[in-house]
Each structure stands twice: as structure tokens, then as C-alpha cells.
Design an enzyme around this catalytic site. Sequence first.
Site, PDB file in Angstrom:
ATOM      1  N   HIS A  99       0.834  -1.208   0.000  1.00 59.19           N
ATOM      2  CA  HIS A  99       0.000   0.000   0.000  1.00 59.19           C
ATOM      3  C   HIS A  99       0.869   1.259   0.000  1.00 59.19           C
ATOM      4  O   HIS A  99       0.627   2.192  -0.775  1.00 59.19           O
ATOM      5  CB  HIS A  99      -0.917  -0.009   1.225  1.00 59.19           C
ATOM      6  CG  HIS A  99      -1.673   1.266   1.421  1.00 59.19           C
ATOM      7  ND1 HIS A  99      -2.922   1.486   0.870  1.00 59.19           N
ATOM      8  CD2 HIS A  99      -1.371   2.394   2.109  1.00 59.19           C
ATOM      9  CE1 HIS A  99      -3.349   2.688   1.206  1.00 59.19           C
ATOM     10  NE2 HIS A  99      -2.421   3.266   1.954  1.00 59.19           N
ATOM     11  N   GLU A 100       1.876   1.286   0.873  1.00 62.71           N
ATOM     12  CA  GLU A 100       2.744   2.461   0.933  1.00 62.71           C
ATOM     13  C   GLU A 100       3.545   2.609  -0.353  1.00 62.71           C
ATOM     14  O   GLU A 100       3.783   3.732  -0.817  1.00 62.71           O
ATOM     15  CB  GLU A 100       3.672   2.369   2.142  1.00 62.71           C
ATOM     16  CG  GLU A 100       2.959   2.336   3.489  1.00 62.71           C
ATOM     17  CD  GLU A 100       2.004   3.499   3.693  1.00 62.71           C
ATOM     18  OE1 GLU A 100       2.239   4.581   3.111  1.00 62.71           O
ATOM     19  OE2 GLU A 100       1.008   3.342   4.429  1.00 62.71           O
ATOM     20  N   HIS A 103       1.688   4.529  -2.874  1.00 63.07           N
ATOM     21  CA  HIS A 103       1.792   5.998  -2.810  1.00 63.07           C
ATOM     22  C   HIS A 103       3.004   6.493  -3.603  1.00 63.07           C
ATOM     23  O   HIS A 103       2.944   7.554  -4.240  1.00 63.07           O
ATOM     24  CB  HIS A 103       1.903   6.455  -1.356  1.00 63.07           C
ATOM     25  CG  HIS A 103       0.634   6.337  -0.578  1.00 63.07           C
ATOM     26  ND1 HIS A 103      -0.575   6.844  -1.045  1.00 63.07           N
ATOM     27  CD2 HIS A 103       0.367   5.789   0.635  1.00 63.07           C
ATOM     28  CE1 HIS A 103      -1.518   6.608  -0.144  1.00 63.07           C
ATOM     29  NE2 HIS A 103      -0.978   5.967   0.872  1.00 63.07           N
ATOM     30  N   HIS A 107       3.044   9.096  -6.687  1.00 63.03           N
ATOM     31  CA  HIS A 107       3.921  10.261  -6.751  1.00 63.03           C
ATOM     32  C   HIS A 107       4.658  10.318  -8.085  1.00 63.03           C
ATOM     33  O   HIS A 107       4.786  11.384  -8.704  1.00 63.03           O
ATOM     34  CB  HIS A 107       4.918  10.205  -5.595  1.00 63.03           C
ATOM     35  CG  HIS A 107       5.682  11.469  -5.393  1.00 63.03           C
ATOM     36  ND1 HIS A 107       6.870  11.519  -4.700  1.00 63.03           N
ATOM     37  CD2 HIS A 107       5.443  12.750  -5.799  1.00 63.03           C
ATOM     38  CE1 HIS A 107       7.319  12.759  -4.682  1.00 63.03           C
ATOM     39  NE2 HIS A 107       6.477  13.521  -5.348  1.00 63.03           N
TER      40      HIS A 107
END
Length: 232
Positions: A99-100, A103, A107
Site C-alpha cells: 500500500h505504501e 503511494h 507520486h
Amino acid sequence: MFYFGWYSLIPIPGVLLALYAQFKLRSVYNRYQNVPQSRGMTGAQVARAILDRADLHDVAIEPVPGELTDHYDPRERVLRLSESNFQVSSLSAIGVAAHEAGHALQHKEKYAPLEARMAVVGVTNFATNGGLILFMIGMFIHSGLLLQLGIWLYSAMVVFQLITLPVEYDASARAKRVLADLGFVNREEGEAIRQVLGAAALTYVAALATAALELLRMILLSGAMRDRDERA
């Protein structure tokens, strides 16, 4: 006492939802934190594989103290995983790590909601605290101007939480997709990770509901005080 009348009941549904969301997240996370991933990969290894696949070799992965303190820092381009998720091979760990990493992929692609959240995050805490303070002062001195300023400032928190929802849901969708594409999870493991990420997403829904209900209370209180002052 005017402030603590029936208006105090307005945020209660949001608070209850937040408590339930935290309980559910802890319950699901702890359940699958004890279930090892079939390939024995740790959260850090999974995150590194996802980042390298996207040519994000310059994004570092670091352990950070605490539990569920995982986050991606877009300004420093660092993915930080809580120590248990960093070094442990479990379904919860790789789900959170993926999940991270999602991100970081956002980006790289300049995902619009993430860009918007980055633009407002710096002023959100100030606006939230400042809004509540100004609103309380306005209540005590009966200043319509301060009440309105407080409401407008606090609205920044609601906007921030609203922007956060698509950012988090999209990161989870990317995580589930890339884990399947890389063959890191089988069908049963994919379902477990879906539950972990779904429970995490509910906490963001609860945060939005809590902020929106608090804003509603502020608006209703402001209107009630204005009406009372006009009758006085």
C-alpha cells in the site's frame, strides 16, 4: 452551556465509527500479522520489489518505530515501514508495505489527488487548530466574524480528509494489483490482504465523517447564536 447542549451529540456517530474502524483494523491486522507469506518475503522486500519494478530505485525504505506508523514521505522520497512490517514476513506486513509503495507509484505518476493533498497538508494542522480556537473565542465574545473565520479555517480539515479518500483507496487498489501481477500472493492471501487494506480504508472514512460532523456542529451553533443574538 450553550456549546455543550444537544449540539454536542452531532459528532457522536463519527466518533463511534472511528472507534469501530480502529477496533476492526487492529483485529484484522493482528490476525494476519501472525500468518506468514507463502514465499517468506518481508514487508521491506516486497516494497523494494514493487519500487524497483517501477524504476524507483532512488526511493529508500527505512524502518520507523511504532506499530502501524507506516507512511510514504513524498518530499524526502522515503518509504517508512514500522519495524514489525519492515522485517516480518506476514500477510499484514506485505499488504501494508505494498500500500505504501502504491503511494510512491502515485507520486511518480503525479496522481492528481496526491498532488492536491501534498499542496494543502502543510496548512491543515494550523487551520484545524486555529479554526477551533477562533470559533470558541467567537462563541464566548459573540463575534460573528470570528465564528465564520473559525468555520472557514476548520473546513480545510474536511477538504483534506475528502482528498485523502481517493488517495488511500487508489494506493490500496494499486497494491492488490501489483502483488497479483508479481505473483507474490495466491488467491487466499490476496483475500486476506484485501481485508487488511479494507479495514485500513475504513479509518479514513471515519476521519472524514468525524471532521464533517464537527463542521456541521460549528455551522449550526453559529446559526443558533446569530438567531439568539438577533432576538435579544
